[in-house]
Design a protein around this motif. Structure first.
Motif, PDB file in Angstrom:
ATOM      1  N   ILE A 379      -7.553 -15.316 -13.706  1.00 36.88           N
ATOM      2  CA  ILE A 379      -8.296 -15.143 -14.976  1.00 36.88           C
ATOM      3  C   ILE A 379      -8.483 -16.418 -15.551  1.00 36.88           C
ATOM      4  CG2 ILE A 379      -8.224 -14.495 -17.168  1.00 36.88           C
ATOM      5  CD1 ILE A 379      -6.795 -12.140 -16.435  1.00 36.88           C
ATOM      6  N   LEU A 380      -9.842 -16.848 -15.736  1.00 34.16           N
ATOM      7  CA  LEU A 380     -10.412 -18.183 -16.245  1.00 34.16           C
ATOM      8  C   LEU A 380     -10.462 -18.218 -17.620  1.00 34.16           C
ATOM      9  CD1 LEU A 380     -12.944 -18.778 -13.510  1.00 34.16           C
ATOM     10  CD2 LEU A 380     -10.608 -19.557 -13.323  1.00 34.16           C
ATOM     11  N   SER A 403      -8.471  -7.411  -8.565  1.00 32.42           N
ATOM     12  CA  SER A 403      -8.137  -6.330  -7.937  1.00 32.42           C
ATOM     13  C   SER A 403      -7.691  -5.058  -8.992  1.00 32.42           C
ATOM     14  CB  SER A 403      -6.922  -6.520  -7.029  1.00 32.42           C
ATOM     15  OG  SER A 403      -5.849  -6.969  -7.954  1.00 32.42           O
ATOM     16  N   PRO A 404      -7.750  -3.811  -8.490  1.00 35.15           N
ATOM     17  CA  PRO A 404      -7.176  -2.470  -9.237  1.00 35.15           C
ATOM     18  C   PRO A 404      -6.019  -2.730  -9.389  1.00 35.15           C
ATOM     19  CG  PRO A 404      -8.496  -1.851  -7.255  1.00 35.15           C
ATOM     20  CD  PRO A 404      -8.323  -3.373  -7.264  1.00 35.15           C
ATOM     21  N   GLU A 405      -5.027  -3.452  -8.816  1.00 34.77           N
ATOM     22  CA  GLU A 405      -3.717  -3.782  -9.016  1.00 34.77           C
ATOM     23  C   GLU A 405      -3.446  -4.465 -10.242  1.00 34.77           C
ATOM     24  OE1 GLU A 405      -4.111  -2.393  -5.141  1.00 34.77           O
ATOM     25  OE2 GLU A 405      -5.061  -3.970  -6.049  1.00 34.77           O
ATOM     26  N   ALA A 425      -9.168  -0.806 -22.269  1.00 33.28           N
ATOM     27  CA  ALA A 425     -10.252  -1.152 -21.312  1.00 33.28           C
ATOM     28  C   ALA A 425     -10.511  -2.699 -20.728  1.00 33.28           C
ATOM     29  CB  ALA A 425     -11.579  -0.823 -21.969  1.00 33.28           C
ATOM     30  N   VAL A 426     -10.238  -2.999 -19.575  1.00 35.35           N
ATOM     31  CA  VAL A 426     -10.477  -4.324 -18.958  1.00 35.35           C
ATOM     32  C   VAL A 426     -11.803  -4.437 -18.357  1.00 35.35           C
ATOM     33  CG1 VAL A 426      -9.624  -5.934 -17.225  1.00 35.35           C
ATOM     34  CG2 VAL A 426      -8.001  -4.381 -18.387  1.00 35.35           C
ATOM     35  N   GLU A 427     -12.455  -5.220 -19.067  1.00 35.33           N
ATOM     36  CA  GLU A 427     -14.082  -5.608 -18.643  1.00 35.33           C
ATOM     37  C   GLU A 427     -14.474  -6.515 -18.187  1.00 35.33           C
ATOM     38  OE1 GLU A 427     -15.051  -2.975 -22.546  1.00 35.33           O
ATOM     39  OE2 GLU A 427     -16.391  -4.497 -22.233  1.00 35.33           O
ATOM     40  N   GLU A 428     -14.910  -6.690 -16.990  1.00 36.88           N
ATOM     41  CA  GLU A 428     -15.180  -8.136 -16.352  1.00 36.88           C
ATOM     42  C   GLU A 428     -16.562  -8.508 -16.906  1.00 36.88           C
ATOM     43  OE1 GLU A 428     -13.681  -9.126 -12.453  1.00 36.88           O
ATOM     44  OE2 GLU A 428     -13.104  -7.110 -12.230  1.00 36.88           O
TER      45      GLU A 428
END
Length: 450
Positions: A379-380, A403-405, A425-428
């Motif tokens: 994570i940057l 990754s999903p993990e 909710a993890v949003e890229e």
């Protein structure tokens, strides 16, 4: 100064530092002399130390050896502090991609550190014993400005796992001897706040130290309860790691009956500046060169706002040279009425961190979630948005995707803090957007603390 404090400050702590091979006692003594020097003499000291630093990194730090060759820079050609501007700026992205190359070939016993991540851009880096010694000395000198010495009772309201997770037997004994009590800023439920007030009254500290948001939150709780806290003999409340707002300064000072002293810096950049009793924000000039630069990296004159860039002169083992802090500041050309020759920062627009509220109503410092993300090298950058008690979004920027993990690991860590029933909710995203005001906030809660 009481007898116990004299024994700790004059005997136990110096022995403790000598055992750890730190020179903080000698450095602090030197700093208490040099703080009164005139500007010309201070500049000569800084130039001498800068030349030694640049000579060392040119010879022994692979990243700078290559950089100097590439741009045709020679340490021997530096004749003034302004020559430093010939070097490019250093930022977190460069450090991330050159961690090993930034280590001095002569470095030994480096300690791994992290930035707190409240800037939304966490960083892993290393520091050596020289740097530790100088940082301890800088903080120690500043507390003595306010009549507080090592060994005086102290309450620390903090959230770093470096402190909270390292309370082994030896460290616990040391803290007892130093009369330092650590209160975790991660959890601030009404019950916890009651306990904090009880502990503060029990300890009767000479100094409070912590995040301004955390100390002001405790102060608000005391006011709401009608609990008097201004009769304990507290001499100063030192705040750091976040921007100090005027209302926080007023509230902390009123409730605890003491002045509030601002401190500016970080684990990466070091202790950049401390406030004296006359209100001057003094730069730790013996160790740190501060530049104010525009968006193109060009130096700005006194009185103009720009990004704060620092060079820490005690970082030969892992250099921070022209390091971008990401904060905005203004240099002051006027001397402080206290008489110290140390240069001044007139204005600092630092980091701001919100509180979060768990589903069960527990109030916690935003760093409780930041620390879950900051140690993940994938994570940057990130931004945490608490939409409601039932829903939190995590915006992330990464180089190769998560990754999903790893996503499940983030969700699990957040649920452990906020509640198992909370939707995470993890949003890229490709970049972290700024607020409408243009400022960046990396922890945003739309839930009002109860």
């Amino acid at each position: 100064m009481g007898l116990y404090t004299s024994l700790i400050s004059g005997l136990f702590f110096p022995l403790h530092e000598r055992f750890k091979k730190h020179d903080s006692v000698t450095v602090r003594e030197q700093m208490e002399v040099s703080q009164w020097w005139e500007d010309k003499r201070l500049k000569a000291l800084r130039l001498s130390r800068l030349c030694r630093l640049l000579t060392h990194v040119e010879a022994h730090v692979p990243y700078y050896r290559e950089l100097f060759t590439k741009i045709g820079f020679k340490a021997r050609d530096v004749h003034s502090l302004s020559d430093l501007a010939r070097l490019p700026l250093l930022d977190k992205t460069i450090i991330r991609h050159n961690v090993e190359a930034l280590k001095s070939e002569h470095a030994r016993h480096l300690a791994r550190f992290n930035t707190g991540g409240s800037s939304g851009d966490p960083l892993i880096f290393y520091i050596g014993k020289e740097r530790v010694s100088h940082d301890v000395a800088a903080k120690w000198r500043a507390t003595r400005w306010w009549g507080v010495d090592i060994g005086d009772p102290e309450i620390v309201v903090w959230g770093s796992p470096i402190e909270l997770g390292a309370q082994d037997g030896v460290r616990a004994l040391r803290d007892r001897l130093l009369r330092t009590r650590l209160l975790p800023a991660f959890e601030m439920s009404a019950q916890k706040l009651d306990q904090f007030l009880d502990e503060i009254r029990s300890v009767r500290p000479k100094m409070l130290f912590g995040y301004p948001s955390a100390l002001s939150h405790i102060a608000r709780h005391a006011a709401a309860k009608g609990q008097r806290m201004d009769d304990l003999g507290i001499r100063v409340a030192f705040v750091t790691s976040e921007r100090l707002y005027d209302e926080q300064r007023q509230q902390i000072g009123k409730i605890f009956g003491c002045p509030v002293a601002n401190g500016y810096g970080g684990r990466d950049a070091g202790f950049i500046a401390h406030e004296c009793p006359q209100g001057g924000m003094h730069i730790t000039a013996e160790d740190i060169i501060v530049e104010i630069v525009d968006q193109q990296g060009a130096s700005l004159p006194y009185g103009e706002a720009g990004e704060i860039v620092v060079t820490h002169l005690a970082t030969r083992d892992f250099p921070f040279i022209r390091y971008r802090t990401g904060d905005i500041g203004v240099l002051d050309s006027k001397p402080c009425t206290c008489g110290r020759g140390l240069p001044l920062l007139r204005e600092i627009q630092g980091r701001s961190t919100d509180f979060l509220v768990a589903r069960n109503g527990t109030v916690m410092h935003g760093l409780a979630l930041i620390y879950i993300l900051r140690d993940l090298p994938q994570i940057l950058a990130f931004k945490i948005i608490q939409e409601s008690l039932d829903s939190t979004r995590v915006l992330t920027v990464s180089e190769e995707g998560l990754s999903p993990e790893l996503v499940e690991k983030i969700k699990s860590g957040f649920k452990a803090r906020l509640g198992q029933g909370v939707r995470i909710a993890v949003e890229e995203v490709t970049e972290i957007p700024a607020e409408k005001s243009g400022k960046f906030r990396y922890v945003v809660s739309r839930v009002a603390p109860g």
